[in-house]
Design an enzyme around this catalytic site. Structure first.
Site: not given
Length: 199
Positions: A108, A115, A179
């Site tokens: 990130h 996300d 995730e």
């Protein structure tokens, strides 16, 4: 490079410039696992231009497959200083598998991960069976078949996740095992070695 300088850097592109994408950064405000605003005045609605181009491809694929639906970005560029806060917050919880060790660096922080989820034509998020940042095995893509067999996830929830993965794969992104909402672009080691980290 510091986050405050990102608007002047040619390698980064603002999320609002990408067609077919909505933005609702969850680390602005309290709707995250820390429960408070982590970005404050920082402008984090950016991606590296390569990831932004991939996101545009994914958004176009979603439009083709499910007209009226849009990708909703929940987090994109995450400054390294915020990554440190997340890591420290989870100290002693047994949940650090969900956050990259700042010593290695989160993808990130290079603008090469995001996300994301999907919203329908009414702007409602599709049911993925667990929420964003829900640190539980129900969020693990690698366990979906098991959860489907047990009834913990429904066929519709799994199909929604599969749609998300399908369009993100078209964009050149790779998912992770734990995730459903997280996607990286390119090999992590390569990104850490060759791309600019935002602090």
């Amino acid at each position: 490079m510091r986050c405050e300088e990102i608007a002047t850097h040619p390698d980064f592109r603002r999320l609002s410039s990408i067609d077919g994408v909505r933005v609702d950064l969850r680390y602005v405000g309290p709707r995250n696992f820390v429960g408070r605003d982590l970005y404050g005045e920082l402008d984090c609605a950016w991606l590296h231009r390569l990831a932004a181009e991939g996101l545009a491809r994914a958004a176009a694929e979603l439009t083709a497959l499910a007209p009226g639906h849009r990708l909703l970005v929940l987090d994109a560029l995450r400054p390294h200083r915020v990554q440190i806060e997340l890591w420290e917050f989870l100290d002693g919880t047994g949940l650090r598998q969900y956050v990259a060790d700042p010593a290695r660096g989160s993808i990130h922080s290079f603008g090469m991960a995001l996300d994301v989820t999907i919203v329908n034509a009414d702007g409602d998020e599709l049911d993925m069976g667990s929420g964003f940042d829900e640190m539980d095995e129900l969020s693990h893509p690698k366990l979906e078949a098991e959860h489907l067999a047990s009834g913990a996830l429904t066929p519709t929830q799994v199909a929604n996740r599969e749609l998300l993965r399908r369009v993100m794969t078209v964009g050149g992104f790779n998912g992770v095992d734990n995730e459903w909402w997280h996607f990286d672009m390119l090999d992590r080691s390569h990104v850490r070695q060759t791309f600019v980290r935002v602090d």
